[in-house]
Design a protein around this motif. Sequence first.
Motif, PDB file in Angstrom:
ATOM      1  N   UNK A  50      17.988 -24.467  43.299  1.00 54.33           N
ATOM      2  CA  UNK A  50      16.740 -23.694  43.258  1.00 54.33           C
ATOM      3  C   UNK A  50      15.940 -23.900  44.519  1.00 54.33           C
ATOM      4  N   UNK A  51      15.847 -25.138  44.984  1.00 53.61           N
ATOM      5  CA  UNK A  51      14.987 -25.364  46.145  1.00 53.61           C
ATOM      6  C   UNK A  51      15.648 -24.846  47.415  1.00 53.61           C
TER       7      UNK A  51
ATOM      8  N   UNK B  86      14.957 -21.232  47.303  1.00 54.61           N
ATOM      9  CA  UNK B  86      13.553 -21.076  47.639  1.00 54.61           C
ATOM     10  C   UNK B  86      13.356 -21.073  49.160  1.00 54.61           C
ATOM     11  N   UNK B  87      14.016 -22.023  49.834  1.00 55.92           N
ATOM     12  CA  UNK B  87      13.936 -22.103  51.295  1.00 55.92           C
ATOM     13  C   UNK B  87      14.462 -20.832  51.937  1.00 55.92           C
TER      14      UNK B  87
ATOM     15  N   UNK C 168      12.114 -17.831  51.334  1.00 58.12           N
ATOM     16  CA  UNK C 168      10.905 -17.999  52.130  1.00 58.12           C
ATOM     17  C   UNK C 168      11.172 -17.783  53.616  1.00 58.12           C
ATOM     18  N   UNK C 169      12.306 -18.302  54.089  1.00 56.90           N
ATOM     19  CA  UNK C 169      12.613 -18.150  55.510  1.00 56.90           C
ATOM     20  C   UNK C 169      12.800 -16.683  55.867  1.00 56.90           C
TER      21      UNK C 169
ATOM     22  N   UNK D 171      11.394 -14.142  54.317  1.00 55.68           N
ATOM     23  CA  UNK D 171      10.060 -13.534  54.285  1.00 55.68           C
ATOM     24  C   UNK D 171       9.259 -13.895  55.545  1.00 55.68           C
ATOM     25  N   UNK D 172       9.310 -15.167  55.909  1.00 49.71           N
ATOM     26  CA  UNK D 172       8.552 -15.607  57.083  1.00 49.71           C
ATOM     27  C   UNK D 172       9.077 -14.910  58.328  1.00 49.71           C
TER      28      UNK D 172
ATOM     29  N   UNK E  67       7.839 -11.500  58.410  1.00 45.15           N
ATOM     30  CA  UNK E  67       6.411 -11.448  58.719  1.00 45.15           C
ATOM     31  C   UNK E  67       6.157 -11.597  60.214  1.00 45.15           C
ATOM     32  N   UNK E  68       7.020 -12.373  60.891  1.00 44.37           N
ATOM     33  CA  UNK E  68       6.821 -12.588  62.324  1.00 44.37           C
ATOM     34  C   UNK E  68       7.493 -11.512  63.179  1.00 44.37           C
ATOM     35  N   UNK E  69       8.342 -10.679  62.529  1.00 47.95           N
ATOM     36  CA  UNK E  69       9.097  -9.698  63.304  1.00 47.95           C
ATOM     37  C   UNK E  69       8.228  -8.745  64.136  1.00 47.95           C
ATOM     38  N   UNK E  70       7.169  -8.156  63.557  1.00 48.84           N
ATOM     39  CA  UNK E  70       6.365  -7.257  64.386  1.00 48.84           C
ATOM     40  C   UNK E  70       5.822  -7.939  65.647  1.00 48.84           C
ATOM     41  N   UNK E  71       5.424  -9.204  65.522  1.00 51.71           N
ATOM     42  CA  UNK E  71       4.919  -9.927  66.692  1.00 51.71           C
ATOM     43  C   UNK E  71       6.038 -10.140  67.701  1.00 51.71           C
TER      44      UNK E  71
ATOM     45  N   UNK F 180       8.716  -8.354  68.074  1.00 51.58           N
ATOM     46  CA  UNK F 180       9.071  -7.054  68.655  1.00 51.58           C
ATOM     47  C   UNK F 180       8.060  -6.655  69.730  1.00 51.58           C
TER      48      UNK F 180
ATOM     49  N   UNK G 131       5.671 -22.063  57.155  1.00 43.70           N
ATOM     50  CA  UNK G 131       5.492 -20.867  56.336  1.00 43.70           C
ATOM     51  C   UNK G 131       4.029 -20.459  56.278  1.00 43.70           C
TER      52      UNK G 131
ATOM     53  N   UNK H  29       3.344 -18.693  59.441  1.00 38.04           N
ATOM     54  CA  UNK H  29       3.930 -17.348  59.551  1.00 38.04           C
ATOM     55  C   UNK H  29       3.131 -16.318  58.765  1.00 38.04           C
ATOM     56  N   UNK H  30       2.720 -16.674  57.554  1.00 40.13           N
ATOM     57  CA  UNK H  30       2.049 -15.685  56.713  1.00 40.13           C
ATOM     58  C   UNK H  30       0.582 -15.500  57.091  1.00 40.13           C
TER      59      UNK H  30
ATOM     60  N   UNK I  76       6.055   0.005  65.772  1.00 40.17           N
ATOM     61  CA  UNK I  76       6.670  -0.050  64.452  1.00 40.17           C
ATOM     62  C   UNK I  76       6.879   1.361  63.902  1.00 40.17           C
TER      63      UNK I  76
ATOM     64  N   UNK J 203       0.397  -6.455  55.761  1.00 42.79           N
ATOM     65  CA  UNK J 203       0.931  -7.410  56.738  1.00 42.79           C
ATOM     66  C   UNK J 203      -0.200  -8.199  57.397  1.00 42.79           C
TER      67      UNK J 203
END
Lengths: 293, 318
Positions: free
Chosen positions: A26-27, A30-31, A34-35, A37-38, A41-45, A47, B124, B127-128, B147, B191
């Motif tokens: 599970x953990x 979870x990692x 989360x990785x 997702x993170x 989240x950083x992809x637009x920056x 790019x 994390x 990042x968020x 984008x 976002x």
Amino acid sequence: MEAEAPQRLTRIPKEQKGPSRRSRLGSTLNYIVLSILAAAWLTPLAWAVDTALKPESETTITPITWDSSNFNLGAFKEVIDAGNILRWYGNSALVSIVVTAGVVILASLAAYALSRIPFRGRTVLFWVILAGLMIPPQVLILPLFAEMQIFGFVNTYQGIILPQLASALAVFILKVFFDGIPHELEESALVDGASRLRIYWQIWMPLARPALAAVAIFTFVTSWNYFIWPLVVVTSTNMMTIPLGLQAVQSAFGVHYAQIMASAVLGGLPLLVAFIFFQRQIVEGIANTGLKG
Amino acid sequence: MEVQQEVARAPATQLSKTRGGNRWRRDLTGWGFMLPFMVVYALFLIWPVILMIKYSFTNKSLVGTGGSQFLGFENYARLFSDPDFWSSLWHTVWFTILSTPPLVILALIFAMLTNRVIRGQWIFRFSFFAPFVLPVSVVALIWWYMMYSPGFGLIDGTLGRIFGSSSSLASIPWLTSTKTAMISIVITTVWWTLGFNFVLYLAGLQEIPRELYDAAAVDGAGAWAQARWITIPLLKRTTLLVLALQILASLKIFDQIYIMTSGGPDFSTRPIIEYFYDQGFTSYRIGFASAVSVVYFLIILAASIAWFVLSRRREETA
């Protein structure tokens, strides 16, 4: 913290037994989630940085690619050489610093009086300030602009700064903080004959440092990023702040994607760097003030 | 030592002898401390509110020196029969309806996942939350140009690499079609601002005692059952707060839309704030625009008061 330690210890043997494999799976899962997702989240920056480093001719090709034949800093150089962005940094820094200092001083004086001096009229004043919490600054742009015309403050630093000093929220947060400190301190100092101003400055300001830091950080970030009021009151390019200047940047460079992204990266950099340094204070500040509100 | 104390005490005892004087002095000190803030507050908050209400009853214009006439409720009558007022008000409400659920639910999920991580949690968190500290124009420029651009923007470009660049998915006109413009604004906003709610939830999660989970695990409750029966019920207070702050923040939508679409295409995204901004600064109709701001202000006020009353009542029953 100390109370937690033995608990962790007792958990270790348990994990070695039956359900351990499931929880470890599970953990790990979870990692992984989360990785992903993170990273998303950083992809637009990423790019944006990637595009800023490409030669202009490679910014709009399809199929798209993260790679480039020649990564370089040319776009950054052109943006900085054009001059405006440095001027906007200066304007933003000046405005945000003056606003932050002003808010911290004015709001802490007021919050101290509201919390500690039983003067007549204080309940009324407190309610008047509390009511101000419910007024979004956006609704006041028209009358404020008319006011600035009367004062002759259109397109000046005073014009950008002054309305931002009237922060009911800062007074409210600091008053709540002061209310939580025992009364005895104040009384013993008064008995010793210290003036209120000295008590405020020598006792309360040092005590309130965490609350003041939270208010200062928030005021600074809000002011640095404030968009709608500078949009209204600034009328010339050289008075623009960073958020306002960037928004007009494509009219300065034409649609040059590498340069637009270079401007965006430069515009976002100072606060990102500040955030890396002040991550704990910023995050705790939000958590504390937010949860209390 | 003793002498010094005596001297220091003297003024205090003197003052308490003349009680009236003491009181006046205290009033004076109190108002002295309040004065600097109150001057700024009166000039740049109270006065503009009064001016706004006053203008809303007149035909004041931004240009020309001609005095404004008193119109009574004419501006209000006119705006309530103005379809542009209603459509822009609806865009603000629609944006709030679309953006609030993902901003609350995703923030909760992200926070719950992050809270389970012990080592490297800060990565994390960083990042968020990082996008939240960026100025709106940085966010808008990145999404607008790199984008959402049809074809070579990252979204269309990635879809193009998957489905082939001739696929219709590879040229979705995100910001320039009335069908997708508002959704695009919502995605960008999620976002950008999710980090704020995420941090509130993370703080709420850290207040839940670990023992509860340990006890539940002993009883055989899996991760899902723990979330359903421990985490979510105990986060109720945080959720109410996040929800209230989010609704109020979403109702104030302006910046991203102004930069990315200017309210277009065909006014399909223009929010209420942009409507009175346009009326005031483009059409110079300060009187009419003020009436719109007053109505908008009353809506925000009603939402804030509703929240205030609700949360007070909850605290009393709790």
